[in-house]
Design a protein around this motif. Sequence first.
Motif, mmCIF file in Angstrom:
data_model
loop_
_atom_site.group_PDB
_atom_site.id
_atom_site.type_symbol
_atom_site.label_atom_id
_atom_site.label_comp_id
_atom_site.label_asym_id
_atom_site.label_seq_id
_atom_site.Cartn_x
_atom_site.Cartn_y
_atom_site.Cartn_z
ATOM 1 N N PHE A 200 0.850 -1.198 0.000
ATOM 2 C CA PHE A 200 0.000 0.000 0.000
ATOM 3 C C PHE A 200 0.883 1.245 0.000
ATOM 4 C CE2 PHE A 200 -2.693 3.014 2.663
ATOM 5 C CZ PHE A 200 -3.430 3.451 1.568
ATOM 6 N N GLY A 202 0.457 4.249 1.036
ATOM 7 C CA GLY A 202 0.529 4.991 2.299
ATOM 8 C C GLY A 202 1.548 4.398 3.255
ATOM 9 N N GLU A 203 1.596 3.064 3.328
ATOM 10 C CA GLU A 203 2.565 2.410 4.205
ATOM 11 C C GLU A 203 3.986 2.582 3.679
ATOM 12 O OE1 GLU A 203 1.356 -1.620 4.576
ATOM 13 O OE2 GLU A 203 -0.452 -1.163 5.733
ATOM 14 N N SER A 226 2.919 8.979 -5.930
ATOM 15 C CA SER A 226 2.334 8.059 -6.910
ATOM 16 C C SER A 226 2.802 8.390 -8.322
ATOM 17 C CB SER A 226 0.807 8.114 -6.838
ATOM 18 O OG SER A 226 0.336 9.424 -7.101
ATOM 19 N N GLU A 240 -4.394 0.703 -9.197
ATOM 20 C CA GLU A 240 -5.392 1.529 -8.517
ATOM 21 C C GLU A 240 -6.565 0.648 -8.099
ATOM 22 O OE1 GLU A 240 -6.591 4.826 -10.849
ATOM 23 O OE2 GLU A 240 -4.556 5.505 -11.284
ATOM 24 N N ARG A 241 -6.944 0.747 -6.835
ATOM 25 C CA ARG A 241 -8.052 -0.068 -6.325
ATOM 26 C C ARG A 241 -9.137 0.846 -5.763
ATOM 27 N NH1 ARG A 241 -4.761 -4.887 -3.066
ATOM 28 N NH2 ARG A 241 -3.333 -5.419 -4.786
ATOM 29 N N THR A 243 -12.332 2.068 -3.523
ATOM 30 C CA THR A 243 -12.739 1.923 -2.123
ATOM 31 C C THR A 243 -14.240 2.111 -2.027
ATOM 32 O OG1 THR A 243 -12.384 4.288 -1.686
ATOM 33 C CG2 THR A 243 -10.513 2.804 -1.339
ATOM 34 N N ILE A 248 -12.411 8.113 -3.846
ATOM 35 C CA ILE A 248 -11.124 7.775 -3.246
ATOM 36 C C ILE A 248 -10.612 6.466 -3.820
ATOM 37 C CG2 ILE A 248 -9.917 7.232 -1.101
ATOM 38 C CD1 ILE A 248 -11.922 8.979 0.363
ATOM 39 N N LYS A 249 -9.358 6.481 -4.274
ATOM 40 C CA LYS A 249 -8.706 5.282 -4.778
ATOM 41 C C LYS A 249 -7.414 5.033 -4.019
ATOM 42 C CE LYS A 249 -10.570 5.355 -9.479
ATOM 43 N NZ LYS A 249 -10.234 5.333 -10.928
ATOM 44 N N HIS A 250 -7.136 3.776 -3.774
ATOM 45 C CA HIS A 250 -5.900 3.396 -3.108
ATOM 46 C C HIS A 250 -4.900 2.888 -4.143
ATOM 47 C CE1 HIS A 250 -7.885 2.764 1.115
ATOM 48 N NE2 HIS A 250 -7.715 4.039 0.795
ATOM 49 N N TYR A 251 -3.662 3.306 -3.987
ATOM 50 C CA TYR A 251 -2.604 2.866 -4.883
ATOM 51 C C TYR A 251 -1.794 1.753 -4.223
ATOM 52 C CZ TYR A 251 -3.471 6.920 -7.875
ATOM 53 O OH TYR A 251 -4.047 7.841 -8.714
ATOM 54 N N TYR A 252 -1.509 0.716 -4.995
ATOM 55 C CA TYR A 252 -0.667 -0.381 -4.522
ATOM 56 C C TYR A 252 0.521 -0.528 -5.478
ATOM 57 C CZ TYR A 252 -4.088 -1.770 -1.040
ATOM 58 O OH TYR A 252 -4.908 -1.786 0.057
#
Length: 440
Positions: A200, A202-203, A226, A240-241, A243, A248-252
């Motif tokens: 992730f 953010g981590e 990103s 991109e995932r 939520t 809002i999308k989370h990037y991995y």
Amino acid sequence: MAEHGDLQIAILIDADNVSYRKIEEILNEVKRYGIPTIKRIYGDWTNPYVEKWKDKLLTHAITPIQQYSYTQGKNSTDSALIIDAMDILHSDRVDGFCIVSSDSDFTRLATRLRESGKLVIGIGEKKTPKPFIASCDKFIYVEIFEKNQKKETVAKKKQQNQPKPAPVDNPTSIAVLDEETLELLKDTVDDTADENGWAFLGEIGSLFNKRKPDFDARNYGYDKMSHLFKAYKEDFEIEERNTDKSRIKHYYIRNIIKRPLAMASPATAAETEHKNLATPTPSVPPTETAGKTANQNNRKKGRQEKKRQDKTSSEPIQNEAPKVQEIQEQKTETATPTADTPPTNMLFPSEGNKITADDVKKSQIRITKEFKPLFPTKSQKLRIMINAGEYECNFTYRGRGFHILKLGKEAATKLGLSEGIQIQLVKLNEVSFSLQNKSV
């Protein structure tokens, strides 16, 4: 401590080490981390060089603290800033501090504030000494704000004369990440990744800022982290995932394991090599082509002569069998490992290096010093044979420390990976290995 975004932050500015032109960008940057509740600036306001600060201080409600220069050439504002910082710390009115200076004299102050559990943000020029940078939770270079100002000026001019262009994720004119930072970024992705290699964003950012406080994507020409990952497509892949909230999308992020240019299966590679050795292609010079007819007659006479010899000398031919066996034994002896050639068959792990619970949890094997010569010198996919099954596993090369062989859950289960087991490791070729659980 308050939640991120609601942190109360004290901004303490050394007027001798920052330009009044950048104060607005500095305040906006601090607001990304919390609410600036105390804003003070230290300097000798009797000197003419600080006259231009007046309008900025009024606009942004910054309190000037007078500190006379008792000795010419000495910066006396440092001590006043440090005393005020300790007073604010003991009053327990804020959750963090922002020290705006490029002076290494504030290193011990930043360390002391962090020891008390306070967030410490440093803002200064790129000439700032490394000890002060390392003592902060986050350090930001003021040169970033100069780039932002130029971008805004150019954007305003374009908006006046031309229609608004489409946003570009990957700038073409950027500073390149140095090799050390890129490798550290890859290690951080690995350390925060799940068993499939995805981490992730953010981590990643949180851990990487702890390891390198002065890292900022804007140092390399990107507005966000990103965007930086998207630009380095050869090293990272991004996903991109969605939520629960549609906006809002989370990037991995996942490291790209570089495959060899011609990666054939072990059997195919062996067969090809055998054919090349068994049937070499001779190079025929032009002179031989010209005398081809004459040579054919000579070959016929040679074959007839050979037949006569075969009839009369069958016993010597039989005696040649031991010679062939001797030659094969010599080849085998030559292929055996020497001091310069790494072995291809080893028992893992070695003494003092056992498979830990963390290795089992991550479905991985740590490749330590004595096993490194067996493995490639770059990160790539490897074929692992386990009990007649074949698995494609990720191998992460690290110049220092140990390499990582990520088996994945299925392969680890097949191998019976558990604490303290012993594994027979056999190298089949450059990209293929066999693993067998010897503890069963």
